[in-house]
Write a protein that holds these residues in place. Sequence first.
Motif, mmCIF file in Angstrom:
data_model
loop_
_atom_site.group_PDB
_atom_site.id
_atom_site.type_symbol
_atom_site.label_atom_id
_atom_site.label_comp_id
_atom_site.label_asym_id
_atom_site.label_seq_id
_atom_site.Cartn_x
_atom_site.Cartn_y
_atom_site.Cartn_z
ATOM 1 N N LEU A 1 1.348 5.378 0.587
ATOM 2 C CA LEU A 1 0.424 5.583 1.310
ATOM 3 C C LEU A 1 1.236 7.643 1.108
ATOM 4 O O LEU A 1 2.340 7.875 1.014
ATOM 5 C CB LEU A 1 0.249 5.810 2.577
ATOM 6 C CG LEU A 1 0.982 4.088 3.285
ATOM 7 C CD1 LEU A 1 1.194 3.463 4.710
ATOM 8 C CD2 LEU A 1 -1.298 4.259 3.054
ATOM 9 N N HIS B 1 -1.017 2.324 17.102
ATOM 10 C CA HIS B 1 0.258 3.045 16.952
ATOM 11 C C HIS B 1 -0.517 3.945 15.619
ATOM 12 O O HIS B 1 -1.928 3.940 15.203
ATOM 13 C CB HIS B 1 1.087 2.686 15.838
ATOM 14 C CG HIS B 1 0.682 1.504 14.679
ATOM 15 N ND1 HIS B 1 -0.109 0.135 15.301
ATOM 16 C CD2 HIS B 1 0.151 1.849 13.258
ATOM 17 C CE1 HIS B 1 -1.186 -0.192 14.073
ATOM 18 N NE2 HIS B 1 -0.330 0.823 12.981
ATOM 19 N N GLN C 1 1.298 -1.229 0.257
ATOM 20 C CA GLN C 1 0.196 -0.226 0.160
ATOM 21 C C GLN C 1 1.400 1.067 0.026
ATOM 22 O O GLN C 1 1.650 1.659 1.026
ATOM 23 C CB GLN C 1 -0.925 -0.027 1.326
ATOM 24 C CG GLN C 1 -2.074 1.128 1.304
ATOM 25 C CD GLN C 1 -2.721 1.156 2.273
ATOM 26 O OE1 GLN C 1 -4.011 1.850 2.469
ATOM 27 N NE2 GLN C 1 -2.444 0.153 3.338
ATOM 28 N N THR D 1 5.593 7.863 12.370
ATOM 29 C CA THR D 1 4.879 7.486 13.108
ATOM 30 C C THR D 1 5.032 7.017 14.330
ATOM 31 O O THR D 1 6.177 6.515 14.949
ATOM 32 C CB THR D 1 4.831 5.816 12.665
ATOM 33 O OG1 THR D 1 4.882 5.736 11.123
ATOM 34 C CG2 THR D 1 3.934 4.338 12.783
HETATM 35 O O1 PD2 Z 1 2.295 6.320 7.778
HETATM 36 C C1 PD2 Z 1 1.899 5.722 8.574
HETATM 37 O O2 PD2 Z 1 3.340 6.451 9.556
HETATM 38 C C2 PD2 Z 1 1.778 5.183 9.412
HETATM 39 C C3 PD2 Z 1 1.543 4.695 10.796
HETATM 40 C C4 PD2 Z 1 -0.024 4.041 11.174
HETATM 41 C C5 PD2 Z 1 0.956 4.227 8.252
HETATM 42 C C6 PD2 Z 1 0.077 3.270 8.993
HETATM 43 N N1 PD2 Z 1 -0.160 3.209 10.210
HETATM 44 C C7 PD2 Z 1 -1.143 2.220 8.279
HETATM 45 O O3 PD2 Z 1 -0.943 2.323 6.606
HETATM 46 O O4 PD2 Z 1 -1.798 1.037 9.184
#
Ligand code: PD2
Length: 621
Positions: free
Chosen positions: A367, A498, A365, A420
């Motif tokens: 982001l 998190h 994934q 994170t």
């Molecule tokens: O991008 C991040 O730091 C992050 C933090 C927590 C990504 C995710 N969770 C996740 O994609 O699960």
Amino acid sequence: MAIKLSTASIFAIVIPVLLGLLFSNVKVSDLLFANPVSSPGGLEPTATPTTVAPEKCKQRFQVLFRSEADPFANVSVVLHQNGDPKHCGDTGSGSKFHALLYQNYVQLKDGACPAELDKYQVESLLTKTFSQLISTCAESGREDKGFLGFCDAGKDKTPILLDHNHLVPVKSELMGFSLPCRFHTREGLRISYMDQLTGLASSKPIDCEMVDTDDGDDANTQTCQVVEPEGLPSEIHLYAVPAGRVFMFAPDHVGEIFHLNHVNGALNKPIYLKVMSLEPRVFDVFNFFSREESQQLVDKAIAETSETHRIKRSSTGASGYNINSRRTSESGFDTHGSTSTIVKKRCFSALGFDEYIDSHGDGLQILRYNVTTAYNSHLDWIADNDQLAHDYQSAGVGGNRFATILMYMSDMGQEDGGETVFPHGWPEDLAESERLDKKTALANLRESPNGSVLKEGSWEESLVATCRSRLAVRPHSSRAVLFYSQHPNGEVDNKSLHGACPVLSGVKYAANLWVWNTPRQGFSGAPIKEKFRKEHENTVSSPTVEFKRITAVFQNTGEHEQMKNAKLHYENQFWGDLGPNDPALSVNTYEGHVWNIFVDGKIVKTWNISEKRGLDQTFTF
Ligand code: PD2
Ligand code: ZN
């Protein structure tokens, strides 16, 4: 939990086993699909594999170890349970371990002494040998079953993995047929060949010292400098993973290094981990991927146009596209790109898998977080939704996400946000007295250069206060972190909570791979809730692997004089005495098994095990 090795108990178990029992190598698939034998008359004696001369057997054993001498002469083999830095058993002198391994090897195929062993046979042999040397390995609720009770946690706690049918069960008086453990090194390498043990006994595990680097290339501020090992090891440490479970690292202290010499990472350098936190288990991953790979992933994600894969506002939940006000990031998927494929395979190797299993991972994934966007604290473990067929209860037989590898593809400065955060973890290198409380962190934020980017009183602002007072990983391109959402027994780790801290300046790109302890929902072999399967018998196909363990109890009632010398056999292999005064014998068995009563060398009674009679069956005569 610490286990003492009792020599007396070893011999109490081992000697009768060695003298009395013949163990044929039975695979679960053989058990499931064995031809049923209809009547005692129809039972032909099974052909005994050609036994080879002891000298040849010894030679083959030596070849398997690539060593004529006992490779364990000067080392002891120390056993840990998966994920636990404390050991749970010590085989004492390695020679005893070697001698027992040999005896079990001879029995594995009734004296045929195969010239090669597949990894499942190796695991079965090791499991059996350890079960003879240590009394147990865990608080599994099956302590009375010894080490075998740890490896085979029972049908309600053993997820069925895709290679389940290849497992070679271990036969014992205590457990009947039980499933074997897998064995990994501390660094996650799966032991699949005997000569790997020889290698471990003759080379000290590489250690490293973290030193500052001026090599800006991978943006890691520190690097591992290999410390030359001195002399030979006095111990080999192995980590036993119960059947159906997945390997997890066993960190002992923050700052500890795991040097994954067997996993090639960026620029062909071996990957290594540094422990950032024990609860939750979080690791900084070095040499995981390069800046070049990072750029390739970003470029591909930006160029992606397909509706299903392009970057768009992220959704949450196990199914459907649901926008969540607490996840304001954008994301897309890179399922089949060349870099993504390489990186996904690397994730599996780093996690201790010896092969890549696509259905154990979500797609990679990608982001993207623009200024102000974030992902509030959450678990990657998916809470059960009663509507869905998939069984998410990973502590039972279900499957869920167990590990996340998060890769950063942007360099974020100290004031830029985007870390994170693990609210249950503490900053790694800050003394307890120097830790900030959330209130102070919030006040500091409001006075800082980017302090006015977020709305006062918003969840995003409150998250930043957490980010600045708890364990937070700052992104830089080519940095990666690993954390676990489950405990080694499959229970959710609530401390793995998190979040992605709001970006306060610039753009953050990252990529994650969520890895599952079984195939994920919708994929072949994924666990389906029993309830759902029953309700939709006609529409839901069974999982590809069916496996039902049956408990069978055999007892001599003493009513028949001719049964006074009765002996229970599995097929034609002696299992135990079953005279009128002998206690009942309880075994784990499977559909298609044939159990015989022998009197004076002849079969006088046969039972054919069928699931139709239920999972608990009693046979008296
Ligand atoms: O991008 C991040 O730091 C992050 C933090 C927590 C990504 C995710 N969770 C996740 O994609 O699960
Ligand atoms: Zn997450």
